[in-house]
Design a protein around this motif. Structure first.
Motif, PDB file in Angstrom:
ATOM      1  N   GLY A  21     -18.751 -53.373 -16.748  1.00  0.00           N
ATOM      2  CA  GLY A  21     -18.179 -53.174 -18.069  1.00  0.00           C
ATOM      3  C   GLY A  21     -17.164 -54.225 -18.473  1.00  0.00           C
ATOM      4  O   GLY A  21     -16.280 -53.955 -19.265  1.00  0.00           O
ATOM      5  N   LYS A  22     -17.283 -55.431 -17.922  1.00  0.00           N
ATOM      6  CA  LYS A  22     -16.316 -56.481 -18.202  1.00  0.00           C
ATOM      7  C   LYS A  22     -16.891 -57.531 -19.156  1.00  0.00           C
ATOM      8  O   LYS A  22     -18.080 -57.837 -19.102  1.00  0.00           O
ATOM      9  N   ILE A  23     -16.030 -58.080 -19.979  1.00  0.00           N
ATOM     10  CA  ILE A  23     -16.396 -59.198 -20.830  1.00  0.00           C
ATOM     11  C   ILE A  23     -16.440 -60.446 -19.958  1.00  0.00           C
ATOM     12  O   ILE A  23     -15.521 -60.701 -19.182  1.00  0.00           O
ATOM     13  N   ARG A  24     -17.523 -61.229 -20.084  1.00  0.00           N
ATOM     14  CA  ARG A  24     -17.714 -62.418 -19.259  1.00  0.00           C
ATOM     15  C   ARG A  24     -17.277 -63.664 -20.038  1.00  0.00           C
ATOM     16  O   ARG A  24     -17.829 -63.975 -21.087  1.00  0.00           O
ATOM     17  N   ILE A  25     -16.272 -64.356 -19.481  1.00  0.00           N
ATOM     18  CA  ILE A  25     -15.727 -65.567 -20.102  1.00  0.00           C
ATOM     19  C   ILE A  25     -15.977 -66.746 -19.169  1.00  0.00           C
ATOM     20  O   ILE A  25     -15.693 -66.667 -17.977  1.00  0.00           O
ATOM     21  N   SER A  51      -9.523 -56.418 -14.657  1.00  0.00           N
ATOM     22  CA  SER A  51     -10.166 -55.123 -14.878  1.00  0.00           C
ATOM     23  C   SER A  51     -10.989 -55.138 -16.172  1.00  0.00           C
ATOM     24  O   SER A  51     -11.857 -54.302 -16.361  1.00  0.00           O
ATOM     25  N   LYS A  52     -10.723 -56.111 -17.047  1.00  0.00           N
ATOM     26  CA  LYS A  52     -11.423 -56.198 -18.329  1.00  0.00           C
ATOM     27  C   LYS A  52     -12.334 -57.420 -18.451  1.00  0.00           C
ATOM     28  O   LYS A  52     -13.242 -57.422 -19.277  1.00  0.00           O
ATOM     29  N   PHE A  53     -12.048 -58.468 -17.659  1.00  0.00           N
ATOM     30  CA  PHE A  53     -12.767 -59.724 -17.815  1.00  0.00           C
ATOM     31  C   PHE A  53     -13.316 -60.231 -16.483  1.00  0.00           C
ATOM     32  O   PHE A  53     -12.670 -60.116 -15.449  1.00  0.00           O
ATOM     33  N   GLU A  54     -14.513 -60.798 -16.553  1.00  0.00           N
ATOM     34  CA  GLU A  54     -15.118 -61.486 -15.416  1.00  0.00           C
ATOM     35  C   GLU A  54     -15.093 -62.977 -15.771  1.00  0.00           C
ATOM     36  O   GLU A  54     -15.538 -63.371 -16.857  1.00  0.00           O
ATOM     37  N   CYS A  75     -11.342 -67.309  -9.862  1.00  0.00           N
ATOM     38  CA  CYS A  75     -12.396 -66.815 -10.751  1.00  0.00           C
ATOM     39  C   CYS A  75     -13.448 -66.041  -9.966  1.00  0.00           C
ATOM     40  O   CYS A  75     -13.448 -66.034  -8.740  1.00  0.00           O
ATOM     41  N   ASP A  76     -14.326 -65.381 -10.696  1.00  0.00           N
ATOM     42  CA  ASP A  76     -15.385 -64.605 -10.059  1.00  0.00           C
ATOM     43  C   ASP A  76     -16.539 -65.482  -9.588  1.00  0.00           C
ATOM     44  O   ASP A  76     -17.194 -65.191  -8.599  1.00  0.00           O
ATOM     45  N   LYS A  77     -16.803 -66.547 -10.345  1.00  0.00           N
ATOM     46  CA  LYS A  77     -17.904 -67.447  -9.997  1.00  0.00           C
ATOM     47  C   LYS A  77     -17.497 -68.864 -10.367  1.00  0.00           C
ATOM     48  O   LYS A  77     -17.146 -69.133 -11.508  1.00  0.00           O
ATOM     49  N   PHE A  78     -17.535 -69.753  -9.408  1.00  0.00           N
ATOM     50  CA  PHE A  78     -17.158 -71.159  -9.598  1.00  0.00           C
ATOM     51  C   PHE A  78     -18.361 -72.007  -9.239  1.00  0.00           C
ATOM     52  O   PHE A  78     -18.919 -71.868  -8.152  1.00  0.00           O
ATOM     53  N   GLN A  79     -18.779 -72.860 -10.165  1.00  0.00           N
ATOM     54  CA  GLN A  79     -19.939 -73.714  -9.908  1.00  0.00           C
ATOM     55  C   GLN A  79     -19.615 -75.168 -10.209  1.00  0.00           C
ATOM     56  O   GLN A  79     -19.057 -75.465 -11.262  1.00  0.00           O
ATOM     57  N   LEU A  97     -22.886 -65.097 -20.633  1.00  0.00           N
ATOM     58  CA  LEU A  97     -21.486 -65.015 -21.041  1.00  0.00           C
ATOM     59  C   LEU A  97     -21.349 -64.396 -22.426  1.00  0.00           C
ATOM     60  O   LEU A  97     -22.256 -64.487 -23.254  1.00  0.00           O
ATOM     61  N   HIS A  98     -20.202 -63.820 -22.654  1.00  0.00           N
ATOM     62  CA  HIS A  98     -19.831 -63.370 -23.995  1.00  0.00           C
ATOM     63  C   HIS A  98     -19.080 -64.479 -24.726  1.00  0.00           C
ATOM     64  O   HIS A  98     -19.236 -64.662 -25.924  1.00  0.00           O
ATOM     65  N   ILE A  99     -18.260 -65.213 -23.964  1.00  0.00           N
ATOM     66  CA  ILE A  99     -17.407 -66.265 -24.518  1.00  0.00           C
ATOM     67  C   ILE A  99     -17.478 -67.482 -23.605  1.00  0.00           C
ATOM     68  O   ILE A  99     -17.398 -67.352 -22.385  1.00  0.00           O
TER      69      ILE A  99
END
Length: 125
Positions: A21-25, A51-54, A75-79, A97-99
């Motif tokens: 349920g997180k917004i992906r930035i 808790s709100k953003f990935e 961060c949650d994912k670093f590439q 992503l959302h943003i």
């Protein structure tokens, strides 16, 4: 960019929230390292309400240092994304992503080119 990459030029619907349920930035830059841009935006990644953003970071450079390692840890994912647009764009799109944030438009030509495409429903600089 539309003429060369029409497949990534149309609008994108806002993807549904996943199980968490997180917004992906996402943050896309060649300067997520010991550079003015890397230092200025590190707090955006590190202090974001997890808790709100990935958070996703797309590092367009191979010059890793302590600050890029901090981005990786924060961060949650670093590439590390290297290569041409045809290789980088699908990898960003696949994270739904959302943003997508471009913190350094005009400082690195490949990032500026990517910003001319539609890789997320909301894109900003």
């Amino acid at each position: 960019m539309t003429a060369n990459f029409p497949q990534w030029s149309g609008s994108i619907k806002i993807p549904p929230l996943k199980q968490k349920g997180k917004i992906r930035i996402g943050y896309t830059s060649a300067h997520l390292r010991s550079h003015t841009v890397g230092k200025l935006f590190a707090g955006w990644v590190k202090n974001c309400d997890r808790s709100k953003f990935e958070i996703f970071c797309y590092f367009l450079s191979n010059q890793s240092d302590e600050i890029s390692r901090q981005y990786n840890a924060s961060c949650d994912k670093f590439q590390h994304l290297q290569g041409d647009i045809e290789r980088i764009a699908p990898r960003i799109i696949s994270d739904e992503l959302h943003i997508l944030v471009y913190p350094d438009i005009g400082m690195y030509a490949p990032a500026t080119a990517l910003a001319g495409l539609r890789l997320a429903p909301v894109q900003c600089a």
